[in-house]
Design a protein around this motif. Structure first.
Motif, PDB file in Angstrom:
ATOM      1  N   LYS A  85     -58.471  21.285 -60.051  1.00 12.91           N
ATOM      2  CA  LYS A  85     -57.446  20.552 -60.866  1.00 12.91           C
ATOM      3  C   LYS A  85     -57.876  19.106 -61.642  1.00 12.91           C
ATOM      4  CE  LYS A  85     -53.388  22.743 -58.412  1.00 12.91           C
ATOM      5  NZ  LYS A  85     -52.447  22.619 -57.552  1.00 12.91           N
ATOM      6  N   LYS A  86     -58.783  18.734 -60.714  1.00 10.32           N
ATOM      7  CA  LYS A  86     -59.428  17.510 -61.335  1.00 10.32           C
ATOM      8  C   LYS A  86     -60.218  17.769 -62.632  1.00 10.32           C
ATOM      9  CE  LYS A  86     -61.512  13.309 -59.289  1.00 10.32           C
ATOM     10  NZ  LYS A  86     -62.278  12.658 -58.260  1.00 10.32           N
ATOM     11  N   TYR A 121     -54.925  23.722 -52.506  1.00 15.08           N
ATOM     12  CA  TYR A 121     -54.187  22.413 -53.151  1.00 15.08           C
ATOM     13  C   TYR A 121     -54.692  21.907 -54.516  1.00 15.08           C
ATOM     14  CZ  TYR A 121     -56.808  19.595 -50.396  1.00 15.08           C
ATOM     15  OH  TYR A 121     -58.087  19.030 -49.788  1.00 15.08           O
ATOM     16  N   ASN A 122     -56.107  22.409 -54.389  1.00 17.96           N
ATOM     17  CA  ASN A 122     -56.773  21.642 -55.458  1.00 17.96           C
ATOM     18  C   ASN A 122     -57.343  22.242 -56.540  1.00 17.96           C
ATOM     19  OD1 ASN A 122     -58.455  22.629 -53.427  1.00 17.96           O
ATOM     20  ND2 ASN A 122     -60.021  21.212 -53.979  1.00 17.96           N
ATOM     21  N   ARG A 129     -53.861  29.397 -67.690  1.00 21.28           N
ATOM     22  CA  ARG A 129     -52.799  28.682 -67.929  1.00 21.28           C
ATOM     23  C   ARG A 129     -52.834  27.408 -68.799  1.00 21.28           C
ATOM     24  NH1 ARG A 129     -52.911  30.951 -63.823  1.00 21.28           N
ATOM     25  NH2 ARG A 129     -51.346  31.190 -62.439  1.00 21.28           N
ATOM     26  N   PHE A 185     -52.852  14.097 -65.085  1.00 22.37           N
ATOM     27  CA  PHE A 185     -53.036  13.898 -63.706  1.00 22.37           C
ATOM     28  C   PHE A 185     -51.549  13.472 -63.101  1.00 22.37           C
ATOM     29  CE2 PHE A 185     -57.643  13.320 -64.349  1.00 22.37           C
ATOM     30  CZ  PHE A 185     -58.066  14.621 -63.615  1.00 22.37           C
ATOM     31  N   GLY A 186     -50.715  14.142 -62.317  1.00 27.69           N
ATOM     32  CA  GLY A 186     -49.613  13.744 -61.755  1.00 27.69           C
ATOM     33  C   GLY A 186     -49.752  13.090 -60.412  1.00 27.69           C
ATOM     34  N   LYS A 187     -48.524  13.071 -59.889  1.00 28.92           N
ATOM     35  CA  LYS A 187     -48.488  12.323 -58.528  1.00 28.92           C
ATOM     36  C   LYS A 187     -48.749  13.577 -57.625  1.00 28.92           C
ATOM     37  CE  LYS A 187     -45.322   8.545 -59.758  1.00 28.92           C
ATOM     38  NZ  LYS A 187     -43.901   8.146 -59.511  1.00 28.92           N
ATOM     39  N   HIS A 188     -48.301  14.567 -57.801  1.00 28.01           N
ATOM     40  CA  HIS A 188     -48.525  15.807 -56.643  1.00 28.01           C
ATOM     41  C   HIS A 188     -49.114  17.184 -57.172  1.00 28.01           C
ATOM     42  CE1 HIS A 188     -45.848  13.645 -54.341  1.00 28.01           C
ATOM     43  NE2 HIS A 188     -44.814  13.703 -55.530  1.00 28.01           N
ATOM     44  N   ASP A 189     -49.260  16.991 -58.747  1.00 27.68           N
ATOM     45  CA  ASP A 189     -50.127  18.205 -59.308  1.00 27.68           C
ATOM     46  C   ASP A 189     -50.328  17.807 -60.801  1.00 27.68           C
ATOM     47  OD1 ASP A 189     -50.951  20.986 -59.345  1.00 27.68           O
ATOM     48  OD2 ASP A 189     -48.843  22.043 -59.421  1.00 27.68           O
ATOM     49  N   LEU A 190     -51.051  18.772 -61.440  1.00 28.65           N
ATOM     50  CA  LEU A 190     -51.171  18.531 -62.999  1.00 28.65           C
ATOM     51  C   LEU A 190     -49.888  18.570 -63.479  1.00 28.65           C
ATOM     52  CD1 LEU A 190     -54.388  20.594 -63.706  1.00 28.65           C
ATOM     53  CD2 LEU A 190     -54.273  17.990 -63.400  1.00 28.65           C
ATOM     54  N   ALA A 194     -48.715  24.447 -66.122  1.00 30.56           N
ATOM     55  CA  ALA A 194     -49.383  25.512 -67.203  1.00 30.56           C
ATOM     56  C   ALA A 194     -48.572  25.197 -68.167  1.00 30.56           C
ATOM     57  CB  ALA A 194     -48.838  26.896 -66.561  1.00 30.56           C
TER      58      ALA A 194
ATOM     59  N   MET B 168     -59.615  13.733 -54.621  1.00 31.51           N
ATOM     60  CA  MET B 168     -58.527  13.932 -55.587  1.00 31.51           C
ATOM     61  C   MET B 168     -58.267  12.787 -56.806  1.00 31.51           C
ATOM     62  SD  MET B 168     -57.580  16.684 -54.088  1.00 31.51           S
ATOM     63  CE  MET B 168     -55.944  17.111 -55.151  1.00 31.51           C
ATOM     64  N   TRP B 169     -57.497  12.928 -57.730  1.00 29.39           N
ATOM     65  CA  TRP B 169     -57.552  12.019 -58.780  1.00 29.39           C
ATOM     66  C   TRP B 169     -56.799  10.701 -58.275  1.00 29.39           C
ATOM     67  CZ3 TRP B 169     -55.755  16.900 -59.247  1.00 29.39           C
ATOM     68  CH2 TRP B 169     -54.291  17.138 -59.149  1.00 29.39           C
ATOM     69  N   GLU B 171     -54.368   8.986 -59.454  1.00 34.88           N
ATOM     70  CA  GLU B 171     -52.976   9.107 -59.543  1.00 34.88           C
ATOM     71  C   GLU B 171     -52.266   9.752 -58.347  1.00 34.88           C
ATOM     72  OE1 GLU B 171     -55.140   9.856 -61.913  1.00 34.88           O
ATOM     73  OE2 GLU B 171     -54.737   8.717 -63.734  1.00 34.88           O
ATOM     74  N   PHE B 172     -53.129  10.677 -57.871  1.00 37.04           N
ATOM     75  CA  PHE B 172     -52.536  11.511 -56.810  1.00 37.04           C
ATOM     76  C   PHE B 172     -52.003  10.585 -55.556  1.00 37.04           C
ATOM     77  CE2 PHE B 172     -53.036  14.848 -53.319  1.00 37.04           C
ATOM     78  CZ  PHE B 172     -52.404  15.598 -54.032  1.00 37.04           C
ATOM     79  N   GLU B 173     -50.803  11.118 -55.026  1.00 34.82           N
ATOM     80  CA  GLU B 173     -50.184  10.214 -53.990  1.00 34.82           C
ATOM     81  C   GLU B 173     -50.034  10.641 -52.597  1.00 34.82           C
ATOM     82  OE1 GLU B 173     -46.291   9.163 -55.191  1.00 34.82           O
ATOM     83  OE2 GLU B 173     -46.971   7.519 -56.500  1.00 34.82           O
ATOM     84  N   ASP B 174     -50.490  12.143 -52.402  1.00 33.34           N
ATOM     85  CA  ASP B 174     -50.402  12.845 -51.251  1.00 33.34           C
ATOM     86  C   ASP B 174     -51.636  12.769 -50.365  1.00 33.34           C
ATOM     87  OD1 ASP B 174     -47.876  13.467 -51.878  1.00 33.34           O
ATOM     88  OD2 ASP B 174     -48.360  15.517 -52.789  1.00 33.34           O
ATOM     89  N   TYR B 181     -48.430  17.853 -44.728  1.00 39.22           N
ATOM     90  CA  TYR B 181     -48.575  18.086 -46.180  1.00 39.22           C
ATOM     91  C   TYR B 181     -47.923  19.201 -46.626  1.00 39.22           C
ATOM     92  CZ  TYR B 181     -50.882  18.734 -50.910  1.00 39.22           C
ATOM     93  OH  TYR B 181     -50.927  19.051 -52.201  1.00 39.22           O
ATOM     94  N   GLU B 183     -47.827  21.505 -50.186  1.00 43.80           N
ATOM     95  CA  GLU B 183     -48.543  21.535 -51.561  1.00 43.80           C
ATOM     96  C   GLU B 183     -47.353  21.957 -52.637  1.00 43.80           C
ATOM     97  OE1 GLU B 183     -50.979  24.743 -49.854  1.00 43.80           O
ATOM     98  OE2 GLU B 183     -50.074  26.134 -51.282  1.00 43.80           O
ATOM     99  N   PRO B 184     -47.815  21.357 -53.756  1.00 39.54           N
ATOM    100  CA  PRO B 184     -46.664  21.836 -54.953  1.00 39.54           C
ATOM    101  C   PRO B 184     -46.625  23.058 -55.016  1.00 39.54           C
ATOM    102  CG  PRO B 184     -49.165  20.882 -55.918  1.00 39.54           C
ATOM    103  CD  PRO B 184     -48.781  20.874 -54.297  1.00 39.54           C
TER     104      PRO B 184
END
Lengths: 207, 224
Positions: A85-86, A121-122, A129, A185-190, A194, B168-169, B171-174, B181, B183-184
């Motif tokens: 995702k990065k 998760y990554n 997508r 880049f979001g807080k929890h996911d891209l 998609a 992780m990037w 901005e990631f918070e988890d 944890y 996952e989304p």
């Protein structure tokens, strides 16, 4: 292929050393035999891609040996390996920077679906997508023969593209997008996870 | 190499005030470790590295461990007076152990070709800003691995020269390696789901009303 000329006459002329062709055929013939891939790899699939380019498998036989380190000069993006995702925003950005006409081969289980890392998760669950993919090759990693097969399949696809009319190729249609939004880049996911204009997963039928 | 008891005694002599516990490991590997206190951690680490007998000059591995809140159940035999007689009765006791985050360092000696000596540091809790002293000033090889623990477990290392997320990037918070944890939820489609994936898939299946004509019969049976 040649809408304007009778096949028999064409064949007769050919025997006399006169080659009659159409603009479309000439154009597609030229393009399909000179596909320059973008030179980048993401994981172990890239090693197979390198093997495909080297002497034993020799992608030069199909006109694809000129790996370009710049997206400005490349026609084909071979997504060879796990897209994390990065890394996904950079892949989309590279795709956007490629000049039309451009094609994408998603190589290997990771690039088409996330592969063995799908439940992680990554890892992005498939590069389709965010960008349109022309040829998918399964395998972990696919053998060089599989990549060559995908390459030939892409050549077949290019050969069938129309220059005009309703079904003309996407790069000639000004209504078709050639750039796609780069995910953030979001807080929890891209964000978004998609692109709904590109990616339409099959509906779930079980209940 | 010296035994852990001996190392513990020598460290406590060299670093005044150091509090060290030997942590047992019941698994077949029998690798015991030293839990060092955070306050004297860097002094203890320096001693382990520079002591001429130990010379633990190579930190090969730094790992994070996430311990959730747990309750330890024990049955203890207690003497009680039951019906005028003194009897031994089993009494269940519960001990609540609050969760915490831990960092584990594996140390070897390149000079003396021995090791590993394992040291652990325990953060106070597993809150967002759980803190531990960084041992990067002592072993440079800990730099990236402490960043990894910061990224995936959320332990802050005080005194780390460059504490940023590494995998992780920004901005990631988890913290994905923490046990709680989630996952989304980006489930879309799975052709052949099984096990955990099947459970996840079932949450996403639209409920289809039963329409084979049997509902009426079932309803009728319920009323009878």
């Amino acid at each position: 292929m040649n809408e304007g000329i009778d096949e028999g006459l064409r064949s007769q002329l050919q025997q006399q050393g006169v080659w009659v062709t159409s603009m479309q055929e000439l154009y597609n013939w030229g393009r399909k035999n000179s596909i320059w891939p973008l030179q980048f790899g993401l994981a172990c699939c890239a090693i197979e891609m390198i093997a495909t380019a080297a002497s034993r498998y020799d992608i030069a036989r199909f006109g694809g040996e000129v790996f370009r380190p710049s997206p400005r000069q490349a026609d084909l993006m071979i997504v060879a390996g796990t897209v994390t995702k990065k890394m996904a925003p950079q892949i989309v950005r590279l795709y956007n920077q490629m000049a039309d006409p451009k094609y994408v081969i998603a190589m290997g289980a990771c690039a088409i679906s996330g592969g063995p890392f799908k439940q992680g998760y990554n890892v992005l669950k498939g590069i389709d997508r965010y960008i349109p993919v022309d040829v998918f090759i399964p395998g972990c990693p696919p053998r060089p023969e599989a990549l060559l097969h995908a390459f030939m399949e892409l050549q077949r696809k290019i050969d069938e593209q129309k220059l005009s009319g309703a079904n003309k190729a996407a790069h000639l249609d000004s209504e078709q997008p050639s750039e796609f939004p780069v995910p953030a880049f979001g807080k929890h996911d891209l964000e978004p996870p998609a692109n709904p204009n590109v990616f339409r997963p099959p509906a779930i039928e079980r209940a | 190499m010296e035994g852990l008891e001996q190392i513990k005694a020598r460290v406590e002599a060299a670093v005044p005030g150091a509090n060290i516990q030997i942590v047992q490991n019941a698994s077949p590997s029998q690798q015991y470790s030293l839990r060092i206190d955070n306050e004297h951690a860097r002094d203890i680490a320096k001693f382990l590295r520079d002591d001429p007998v130990l010379r633990l000059d190579f930190c090969s591995n730094v790992t994070g461990v996430d311990w959730l809140d747990r309750t330890l159940k024990k049955t203890v035999k207690v003497k009680k007076v039951v019906d005028g007689e003194e009897k031994e009765v089993d009494e269940a006791t519960e001990e609540k152990i609050p969760g915490f985050l831990e960092a584990v360092y594996h140390l070897y000696s390149m000079t003396h070709k021995h090791g590993p000596v394992i040291i652990r540091m325990q953060a106070a809790d597993r809150a967002e800003n759980a803190c531990l002293p960084s041992l990067t000033p002592v072993w440079r090889s800990a730099e990236f691995q402490e960043r990894e623990i910061f990224d995936l477990y959320g332990v802050r290392f005080d005194g780390h020269p460059d504490l940023r997320r590494i995998l992780m990037w920004d901005e990631f918070e988890d913290h994905p390696m923490r046990k709680d944890y989630r996952e989304p939820d980006d489930y879309e489609y799975e052709p052949t789901p099984h096990d955990d994936v099947l459970a996840k898939a079932k949450e996403h299946y639209a409920s289809r009303p039963q329409s084979d004509g049997a509902e009426g019969i079932v309803e009728g049976l319920k009323q009878v």
